[in-house]
Design an enzyme around this catalytic site. Structure first.
Site, PDB file in Angstrom:
ATOM      1  N   GLY A 178      54.377 -34.944 -53.910  1.00  0.00           N
ATOM      2  CA  GLY A 178      54.020 -33.541 -53.673  1.00  0.00           C
ATOM      3  C   GLY A 178      52.744 -33.154 -54.404  1.00  0.00           C
ATOM      4  O   GLY A 178      52.188 -33.929 -55.202  1.00  0.00           O
ATOM      5  N   ARG A 181      65.308 -21.719 -65.198  1.00  0.00           N
ATOM      6  CA  ARG A 181      64.364 -21.012 -66.076  1.00  0.00           C
ATOM      7  C   ARG A 181      64.982 -19.848 -66.840  1.00  0.00           C
ATOM      8  O   ARG A 181      64.504 -19.487 -67.915  1.00  0.00           O
ATOM      9  CB  ARG A 181      63.171 -20.492 -65.268  1.00  0.00           C
ATOM     10  CG  ARG A 181      62.222 -21.590 -64.838  1.00  0.00           C
ATOM     11  CD  ARG A 181      61.120 -20.972 -64.024  1.00  0.00           C
ATOM     12  NE  ARG A 181      60.293 -21.981 -63.399  1.00  0.00           N
ATOM     13  CZ  ARG A 181      59.618 -21.764 -62.262  1.00  0.00           C
ATOM     14  NH1 ARG A 181      59.688 -20.601 -61.654  1.00  0.00           N
ATOM     15  NH2 ARG A 181      58.875 -22.714 -61.756  1.00  0.00           N
ATOM     16  N   CYS A 183      54.042 -20.490 -62.169  1.00  0.00           N
ATOM     17  CA  CYS A 183      52.618 -20.720 -62.438  1.00  0.00           C
ATOM     18  C   CYS A 183      51.896 -19.474 -62.965  1.00  0.00           C
ATOM     19  O   CYS A 183      51.080 -19.566 -63.885  1.00  0.00           O
ATOM     20  CB  CYS A 183      51.945 -21.253 -61.181  1.00  0.00           C
ATOM     21  SG  CYS A 183      52.536 -20.486 -59.675  1.00  0.00           S
ATOM     22  N   SER A 210      59.167 -40.626 -47.716  1.00  0.00           N
ATOM     23  CA  SER A 210      58.008 -41.218 -48.403  1.00  0.00           C
ATOM     24  C   SER A 210      58.303 -42.581 -49.014  1.00  0.00           C
ATOM     25  O   SER A 210      57.403 -43.183 -49.622  1.00  0.00           O
ATOM     26  CB  SER A 210      57.540 -40.306 -49.536  1.00  0.00           C
ATOM     27  OG  SER A 210      57.389 -39.004 -49.086  1.00  0.00           O
ATOM     28  N   HIS A 214      44.928 -19.974 -59.276  1.00  0.00           N
ATOM     29  CA  HIS A 214      45.380 -18.583 -59.217  1.00  0.00           C
ATOM     30  C   HIS A 214      44.460 -17.715 -60.082  1.00  0.00           C
ATOM     31  O   HIS A 214      43.999 -18.153 -61.146  1.00  0.00           O
ATOM     32  CB  HIS A 214      46.782 -18.439 -59.818  1.00  0.00           C
ATOM     33  CG  HIS A 214      47.901 -18.943 -58.966  1.00  0.00           C
ATOM     34  ND1 HIS A 214      47.745 -19.428 -57.692  1.00  0.00           N
ATOM     35  CD2 HIS A 214      49.236 -19.022 -59.231  1.00  0.00           C
ATOM     36  CE1 HIS A 214      48.923 -19.779 -57.205  1.00  0.00           C
ATOM     37  NE2 HIS A 214      49.849 -19.547 -58.121  1.00  0.00           N
TER      38      HIS A 214
HETATM   39  P1  A2P Z   1      58.454 -36.041 -49.567  1.00  0.00           P
HETATM   40  O1  A2P Z   1      56.952 -36.170 -49.672  1.00  0.00           O
HETATM   41  O2  A2P Z   1      59.122 -37.347 -49.347  1.00  0.00           O
HETATM   42  O3  A2P Z   1      58.898 -34.953 -48.637  1.00  0.00           O
HETATM   43  P2  A2P Z   1      55.320 -30.079 -52.247  1.00  0.00           P
HETATM   44  O4  A2P Z   1      55.758 -29.082 -53.311  1.00  0.00           O
HETATM   45  O5  A2P Z   1      53.882 -30.416 -52.329  1.00  0.00           O
HETATM   46  O6  A2P Z   1      55.758 -29.659 -50.897  1.00  0.00           O
HETATM   47  O7  A2P Z   1      56.107 -31.442 -52.589  1.00  0.00           O
HETATM   48  C1  A2P Z   1      57.500 -31.540 -52.644  1.00  0.00           C
HETATM   49  C2  A2P Z   1      57.918 -32.900 -53.215  1.00  0.00           C
HETATM   50  O8  A2P Z   1      59.339 -32.913 -53.293  1.00  0.00           O
HETATM   51  C3  A2P Z   1      57.528 -34.074 -52.342  1.00  0.00           C
HETATM   52  O9  A2P Z   1      57.273 -35.205 -53.164  1.00  0.00           O
HETATM   53  C4  A2P Z   1      58.794 -34.298 -51.522  1.00  0.00           C
HETATM   54  O10 A2P Z   1      58.943 -35.625 -51.044  1.00  0.00           O
HETATM   55  C5  A2P Z   1      59.838 -34.036 -52.578  1.00  0.00           C
HETATM   56  N1  A2P Z   1      61.126 -33.699 -51.984  1.00  0.00           N
HETATM   57  C6  A2P Z   1      61.423 -32.667 -51.171  1.00  0.00           C
HETATM   58  N2  A2P Z   1      62.742 -32.686 -50.824  1.00  0.00           N
HETATM   59  C7  A2P Z   1      63.271 -33.765 -51.452  1.00  0.00           C
HETATM   60  C8  A2P Z   1      64.575 -34.334 -51.500  1.00  0.00           C
HETATM   61  N3  A2P Z   1      65.619 -33.785 -50.844  1.00  0.00           N
HETATM   62  N4  A2P Z   1      64.768 -35.455 -52.242  1.00  0.00           N
HETATM   63  C9  A2P Z   1      63.737 -36.003 -52.897  1.00  0.00           C
HETATM   64  N5  A2P Z   1      62.473 -35.512 -52.896  1.00  0.00           N
HETATM   65  C10 A2P Z   1      62.247 -34.411 -52.188  1.00  0.00           C
END
Ligand code: A2P
Length: 350
Positions: A22, A109, A138, A50, A252
């Site tokens: 992310g 939090r 943030c 991913s 921001h």
């Molecule tokens: P993925 O890239 O596989 O979706 P952002 O805040 O930029 O949207 O990123 C969110 C992060 O949280 C990404 O790395 C995303 O992985 C991960 N993520 C979202 N949902 C899950 C989940 N259920 N289990 C593990 N990782 C998650």
């Protein structure tokens, strides 16, 4: 539970990042690298989508693994940045496996057992903890870097803020939507937004968090109020706030008005901020050069300027200023890594 991260002598920690793909996760990897945090093993965790993706760390390829309940064995520090529901489900498992969690979500939090930390403001609150440390919202983090040294010098009686929040606060997909919407607008092409609720190119809108129908405040505003109070240790501090999403990628900005209990000259506020950690004063009236998101992006310091007596308060007790801070760094990844650094050096509580 030890107050710090328990490590055998001379051993570097095993670190995991949940949400490693992310917008914040990628910055946590960069901060660990840039700040030369000792790491013996880095485990990159994300959703099944991913798994298998390769991300470099310290010159070596690291393969992303799917997050599972068994992902935390042997970990000393686990960063969470995959949203509150993932943190709620998996952070207790990481703690059970013996790790200390630094959680970037809003899940814990306001839990009194979970310290909410901005190292420049309240590192003294880091211990005791029960295995989870929360990384603030943030805006609360960026504002607190400037507010804490002012509160230490003079007592703050009231805050008024308006925010100008970037796409990165809504994640990597929102940043991509801003790029695509802008390209479409420049090409005079139609664009249908999918991530944020309103047209984003050449536009701004009230923050997309849900609005409480009774008070009219949105969830982002309520988080900033509650968390800023908690970080500053001022549970009843009156705070007025309006949060706005602007078409900026990753920094921001905040128009901030600080009323003190007594008359404080703006010049003293400027001097105090100039010597405070984590702040760079950008306040050149002659050149009309003040904090801008394009200059705050990619740096750890919060830029502060336009420091002036607020003429809207005839008592002279109020000083106005304008801040810009990188949402992904001080607003998220950098603050989280600074917390981890403090955990690695904090003394063990009795
Ligand atoms: P993925 O890239 O596989 O979706 P952002 O805040 O930029 O949207 O990123 C969110 C992060 O949280 C990404 O790395 C995303 O992985 C991960 N993520 C979202 N949902 C899950 C989940 N259920 N289990 C593990 N990782 C998650």
């Amino acid at each position: 539970m030890n107050a710090h991260v328990s490590l055998p002598p001379h051993q570097s920690p095993v670190v995991a990042i949940v949400g490693a793909t992310g917008a914040v996760g990628i910055e946590i990897i960069r901060c660990l690298e840039d700040r030369m945090v000792p790491v013996s093993e880095l485990r990159l965790l994300a959703s099944a989508r991913s798994a298998g993706q390769v991300i470099p760390f310290k010159g070596h390829p690291h393969r992303v693994q799917e997050l599972t309940e068994d992902s935390f064995e042997g970990c000393h520090i686990v960063f969470f940045s995959a949203g509150a529901s993932v943190s709620r489900r998996y952070a207790p498992l990481a703690v059970k496996a013996g790790a200390v969690v630094v959680d970037n979500s809003s899940a814990f939090r306001m839990d009194p057992a979970v310290p909410l930390i901005v190292p420049e403001a309240n590192s003294c609150d880091l211990v005791p903890h029960a295995g989870i440390i929360a990384n603030p919202n943030c805006v609360a983090a960026i504002a607190s870097v400037a507010l804490a040294p002012l509160q230490r010098a003079w007592s703050i009686a009231r805050l008024a803020m308006v925010t100008y929040q970037s796409a990165s606060g809504a994640g990597a997909a929102a940043m991509e939507e801003l790029r695509q919407a802008t390209a479409a607008a420049l090409a005079d092409q139609p664009f249908e937004q999918r991530v944020l609720p309103h047209p984003y190119a050449f536009n701004l809108f009230s923050h997309n968090a849900e609005v409480d129908p009774e008070t009219g405040y949105n969830g982002e505003e309520l988080k900033v109020i509650a968390e800023t109070r908690r970080i500053l240790g001022l549970p009843r501090l009156p705070i007025g706030i309006t949060c706005v999403r602007v078409p900026v990628l990753r920094a921001h900005s905040i128009a901030l008005s600080v009323r003190f209990d007594s008359y404080v000259p703006a010049e003293l506020v400027r001097n105090r901020l100039a010597e405070a950690p984590g702040i760079r004063v950008v306040d050149d009236r002659e050149a009309n050069h003040f904090p801008m998101p394009c200059e705050a992006s990619g740096i750890g310091d919060v830029l502060v300027g336009r420091i002036r007596q607020d003429i809207g308060d005839p008592t002279g007790h109020t000083v106005a200023m304008f801040l810009s801070g990188d949402q992904l760094l001080k607003g998220a990844a950098l603050n989280a890594v600074q917390i981890a650094e403090a955990l690695l050096t904090a003394p063990v509580a009795a």
